[in-house]
Design a protein around this motif. Structure first.
Motif, PDB file in Angstrom:
ATOM      1  N   ARG A  30       0.795  -1.331   0.152  1.00  0.00           N
ATOM      2  CA  ARG A  30      -0.069  -0.104  -0.378  1.00  0.00           C
ATOM      3  C   ARG A  30       1.433   1.434  -0.049  1.00  0.00           C
ATOM      4  O   ARG A  30       0.296   2.251  -0.491  1.00  0.00           O
ATOM      5  N   ARG A  31       2.195   1.316   0.720  1.00  0.00           N
ATOM      6  CA  ARG A  31       3.243   2.502   0.624  1.00  0.00           C
ATOM      7  C   ARG A  31       3.210   2.937  -0.777  1.00  0.00           C
ATOM      8  O   ARG A  31       3.658   4.001  -1.701  1.00  0.00           O
ATOM      9  N   GLN A  32       3.308   1.421  -1.710  1.00  0.00           N
ATOM     10  CA  GLN A  32       4.365   1.890  -3.362  1.00  0.00           C
ATOM     11  C   GLN A  32       3.589   2.268  -3.708  1.00  0.00           C
ATOM     12  O   GLN A  32       3.674   3.477  -4.304  1.00  0.00           O
ATOM     13  N   LEU A  33       1.820   1.273  -3.355  1.00  0.00           N
ATOM     14  CA  LEU A  33       0.971   2.439  -4.736  1.00  0.00           C
ATOM     15  C   LEU A  33       0.757   3.755  -4.008  1.00  0.00           C
ATOM     16  O   LEU A  33       0.296   4.315  -5.373  1.00  0.00           O
ATOM     17  N   ALA A  34       1.068   4.163  -2.593  1.00  0.00           N
ATOM     18  CA  ALA A  34       0.543   5.301  -2.215  1.00  0.00           C
ATOM     19  C   ALA A  34       1.488   6.626  -2.770  1.00  0.00           C
ATOM     20  O   ALA A  34       1.783   7.852  -2.921  1.00  0.00           O
ATOM     21  N   ALA A  35       2.864   5.755  -3.104  1.00  0.00           N
ATOM     22  CA  ALA A  35       3.826   6.624  -3.358  1.00  0.00           C
ATOM     23  C   ALA A  35       3.899   7.012  -4.649  1.00  0.00           C
ATOM     24  O   ALA A  35       4.261   7.798  -5.701  1.00  0.00           O
ATOM     25  N   ALA A  36       3.576   5.836  -5.822  1.00  0.00           N
ATOM     26  CA  ALA A  36       3.127   5.990  -6.987  1.00  0.00           C
ATOM     27  C   ALA A  36       1.972   6.589  -8.020  1.00  0.00           C
ATOM     28  O   ALA A  36       2.428   7.526  -8.987  1.00  0.00           O
ATOM     29  N   LEU A  37       1.076   6.893  -6.907  1.00  0.00           N
ATOM     30  CA  LEU A  37       0.629   7.720  -7.303  1.00  0.00           C
ATOM     31  C   LEU A  37       0.474   9.122  -7.174  1.00  0.00           C
ATOM     32  O   LEU A  37       0.083   9.566  -7.376  1.00  0.00           O
ATOM     33  N   ALA A  38       1.374   9.532  -5.744  1.00  0.00           N
ATOM     34  CA  ALA A  38       0.967  10.906  -5.427  1.00  0.00           C
ATOM     35  C   ALA A  38       1.861  11.540  -6.289  1.00  0.00           C
ATOM     36  O   ALA A  38       2.318  12.299  -6.530  1.00  0.00           O
ATOM     37  N   TRP A  39       3.529  10.233  -6.968  1.00  0.00           N
ATOM     38  CA  TRP A  39       4.449  10.703  -8.076  1.00  0.00           C
ATOM     39  C   TRP A  39       3.452  10.625  -9.004  1.00  0.00           C
ATOM     40  O   TRP A  39       3.974  11.941 -10.423  1.00  0.00           O
ATOM     41  N   SER A  40       2.581  10.266  -9.764  1.00  0.00           N
ATOM     42  CA  SER A  40       1.484  10.137 -11.045  1.00  0.00           C
ATOM     43  C   SER A  40       1.445  11.230 -10.642  1.00  0.00           C
ATOM     44  O   SER A  40       1.332  12.058 -11.737  1.00  0.00           O
ATOM     45  N   VAL A  41       0.005  11.192  -9.852  1.00  0.00           N
ATOM     46  CA  VAL A  41      -0.726  12.727  -9.916  1.00  0.00           C
ATOM     47  C   VAL A  41      -0.332  14.035  -9.723  1.00  0.00           C
ATOM     48  O   VAL A  41      -0.806  14.963 -10.186  1.00  0.00           O
ATOM     49  N   TRP A  42       0.977  14.557  -9.531  1.00  0.00           N
ATOM     50  CA  TRP A  42       1.212  15.509  -8.825  1.00  0.00           C
ATOM     51  C   TRP A  42       2.060  15.832 -10.798  1.00  0.00           C
ATOM     52  O   TRP A  42       2.066  16.958 -11.038  1.00  0.00           O
ATOM     53  N   GLU A  43       2.390  14.490 -11.310  1.00  0.00           N
ATOM     54  CA  GLU A  43       3.010  15.231 -12.897  1.00  0.00           C
ATOM     55  C   GLU A  43       1.695  15.834 -14.054  1.00  0.00           C
ATOM     56  O   GLU A  43       1.664  16.629 -14.903  1.00  0.00           O
ATOM     57  N   GLY A  44       0.641  14.607 -13.396  1.00  0.00           N
ATOM     58  CA  GLY A  44       0.318  14.485 -14.064  1.00  0.00           C
ATOM     59  C   GLY A  44      -1.435  16.042 -14.088  1.00  0.00           C
ATOM     60  O   GLY A  44      -1.452  17.103 -14.948  1.00  0.00           O
ATOM     61  N   THR A  45      -0.940  16.940 -12.781  1.00  0.00           N
ATOM     62  CA  THR A  45      -1.732  18.095 -12.417  1.00  0.00           C
ATOM     63  C   THR A  45      -1.319  19.668 -12.983  1.00  0.00           C
ATOM     64  O   THR A  45      -1.367  20.089 -13.516  1.00  0.00           O
ATOM     65  N   ILE A  46       0.102  18.930 -12.616  1.00  0.00           N
ATOM     66  CA  ILE A  46       0.948  20.824 -13.407  1.00  0.00           C
ATOM     67  C   ILE A  46       1.607  20.586 -14.578  1.00  0.00           C
ATOM     68  O   ILE A  46       1.991  21.175 -15.611  1.00  0.00           O
ATOM     69  N   SER A  47       0.772  19.735 -15.783  1.00  0.00           N
ATOM     70  CA  SER A  47       0.870  19.126 -16.957  1.00  0.00           C
ATOM     71  C   SER A  47       0.380  20.079 -17.992  1.00  0.00           C
ATOM     72  O   SER A  47       0.665  20.338 -18.392  1.00  0.00           O
ATOM     73  N   ASN A  48      -1.191  20.524 -16.865  1.00  0.00           N
ATOM     74  CA  ASN A  48      -1.940  21.578 -17.480  1.00  0.00           C
ATOM     75  C   ASN A  48      -2.156  23.029 -16.553  1.00  0.00           C
ATOM     76  O   ASN A  48      -2.041  23.064 -15.550  1.00  0.00           O
ATOM     77  N   ALA A  49      -1.766  24.197 -17.556  1.00  0.00           N
ATOM     78  CA  ALA A  49      -1.758  25.289 -17.720  1.00  0.00           C
ATOM     79  C   ALA A  49      -2.997  25.876 -16.398  1.00  0.00           C
ATOM     80  O   ALA A  49      -3.334  26.110 -14.705  1.00  0.00           O
ATOM     81  N   ILE A  50      -4.125  24.989 -16.808  1.00  0.00           N
ATOM     82  CA  ILE A  50      -5.324  25.117 -15.846  1.00  0.00           C
ATOM     83  C   ILE A  50      -5.912  23.798 -15.298  1.00  0.00           C
ATOM     84  O   ILE A  50      -6.355  22.854 -16.458  1.00  0.00           O
ATOM     85  N   PRO A  51      -5.526  23.138 -14.948  1.00  0.00           N
ATOM     86  CA  PRO A  51      -5.805  21.086 -13.592  1.00  0.00           C
ATOM     87  C   PRO A  51      -7.336  21.306 -13.490  1.00  0.00           C
ATOM     88  O   PRO A  51      -7.709  22.166 -13.254  1.00  0.00           O
ATOM     89  N   ASP A  52      -7.149  20.423 -14.655  1.00  0.00           N
ATOM     90  CA  ASP A  52      -8.939  19.195 -14.063  1.00  0.00           C
ATOM     91  C   ASP A  52      -8.770  19.022 -12.322  1.00  0.00           C
ATOM     92  O   ASP A  52      -7.784  18.103 -12.121  1.00  0.00           O
ATOM     93  N   THR A  53      -9.101  19.507 -11.489  1.00  0.00           N
ATOM     94  CA  THR A  53      -9.205  19.257 -10.352  1.00  0.00           C
ATOM     95  C   THR A  53     -10.812  18.509 -10.136  1.00  0.00           C
ATOM     96  O   THR A  53     -10.167  18.437  -8.861  1.00  0.00           O
TER      97      THR A  53
END
Length: 362
Positions: free
Chosen positions: A231-254
């Motif tokens: 679960r810790r590894q999955l949580a870390a992977a999701l945090a890493w992935s969502v960070w990049e997905g969020t900052i990839s858009n000038a207007i992120p879809d919250t």
């Protein structure tokens, strides 16, 4: 006030020039053994058309059918494929684990995979090579190794992968965040996404934030012995992935994290990226800039968002300067009022216009 429409204004939505389409054919290509690596590929458009090799981002990002919409289906033969360890290729990090899927998974392997796919699909002449973000890095690495196969390079969101480029995205003020979360103690993407930055740092203990990428890699490299560690590894992977997905858009879809919030995608994406970044992209220092003279022999088109905080505009500026120093001005250089994602309206329209305007291959 309803802000939902504003949250979607940077996406291209229904303004695509070319319609969505299904792949004409698909396949799995064996490219390695021990472990077996098989690439999943799809072909769109005109089977007799000018070949376009599409290189997705990440590394570890995988392809999607929408990526074929940049190209006139009457003119181009478009090849999408998932790089080693991700998407529908086999094995993936999610299905087989990093010990298997990250073996023989380097930039050199990916470069030669492109040639294997060319050969398997009967592409004998030059082709257009189209890549964004990490895909731009791989496109340039391929062109440096095999310039004779490249008719043009079409690059979006230039990623040179220097240590300072990675620190901007993943390190920022992390070392001082626990004491001063809003302190601008170092440059970084965090300055425009403070809430997402806090969520990205949450899986890492404050004592380990002096090197955030190293701390994440240590979590991913754990041999999980129980459900809590998985679960810790999955949580870390999701945090890493969502960070990049969020900052990839000038207007992120919250309200919608999209594929970046999907467990299988995140496990592949985060762990492959961490693997490549821990190994300096498996490229010598300044590899791309030092080989600008080779790139200068290939017509190169660049699209880069002015507000890109995944790959700041300075990386495109550095590449353009290197090409000019080598005696070649880019065939086109478009700086859009957009962020990083190829799916932002201005980026997508610019890339489509470039493909429409390329001179025909002879």
């Amino acid at each position: 006030m309803d802000f939902s429409a504003l949250q979607r204004t940077s996406k291209i939505d229904d303004e695509w020039r070319y319609p969505a389409a299904e792949a004409r054919r698909t396949g799995l290509l064996q490219v390695d053994r021990d472990p077996d690596h098989k690439l999943y590929w799809e072909e769109y458009g005109n089977p007799a058309g000018e070949p376009v090799m599409f290189l997705h981002g990440g590394p570890g990002g995988a392809c999607a059918p929408v990526m074929a919409r940049f190209f006139d289906p009457a003119r181009y033969r478009v090849i999408l494929f998932d790089q080693r360890g991700c998407g529908k290729s086999e094995p993936t990090v999610a299905s087989a684990g990093p010990a298997v899927a990250l073996t023989n998974n380097t930039t050199a392997h990916l470069v030669e995979d492109i040639n294997r796919l060319r050969d398997a699909l009967g592409i004998t002449g030059k082709m257009h090579v189209f890549g964004g973000s990490w895909g731009s890095t791989l496109a340039m690495a391929y062109a440096i190794a095999h310039p004779q196969h490249c008719a043009t390079l079409i690059l979006r969101g230039i990623f040179l992968g220097a240590p300072e480029d990675l620190h901007f995205m993943y390190q920022g003020n992390a070392a001082t965040f626990a004491e001063d979360p809003f302190g601008l103690t170092a440059p970084g993407a965090y300055v425009s996404y403070p809430d997402a930055w806090a969520a990205f740092l949450a899986p890492i203990a404050p004592a380990d934030r002096g090197d955030v990428m190293k701390a994440y890699k240590a979590i991913f490299d754990m041999a999980s012995k129980n459900d809590d560690e998985r679960r810790r590894q999955l949580a870390a992977a999701l945090a890493w992935s969502v960070w990049e997905g969020t900052i990839s858009n000038a207007i992120p879809d919250t309200e919608d994290e999209g594929k970046f919030g999907e467990e299988t995608f995140a496990l592949c994406f985060a762990q492959i990226e961490a693997h490549f970044f821990a190994n300096a992209l498996f490229l010598p220092p300044d590899h791309i800039v030092r080989h600008a003279a080779t790139l200068a022999t290939i017509p190169t088109h660049i699209v880069h968002g002015r507000f890109d905080l995944v790959c700041p505009l300075t990386q495109a500026s550095r590449l353009v300067a290197a090409l000019r120093d080598a005696g070649a001005t880019p065939a086109s250089y478009v700086v859009t009022n957009a962020g990083h994602s190829a799916m932002e309206r201005e980026n997508a329209l610019a890339l489509t216009a470039i493909m429409d305007g390329l001179p025909p291959l002879r």
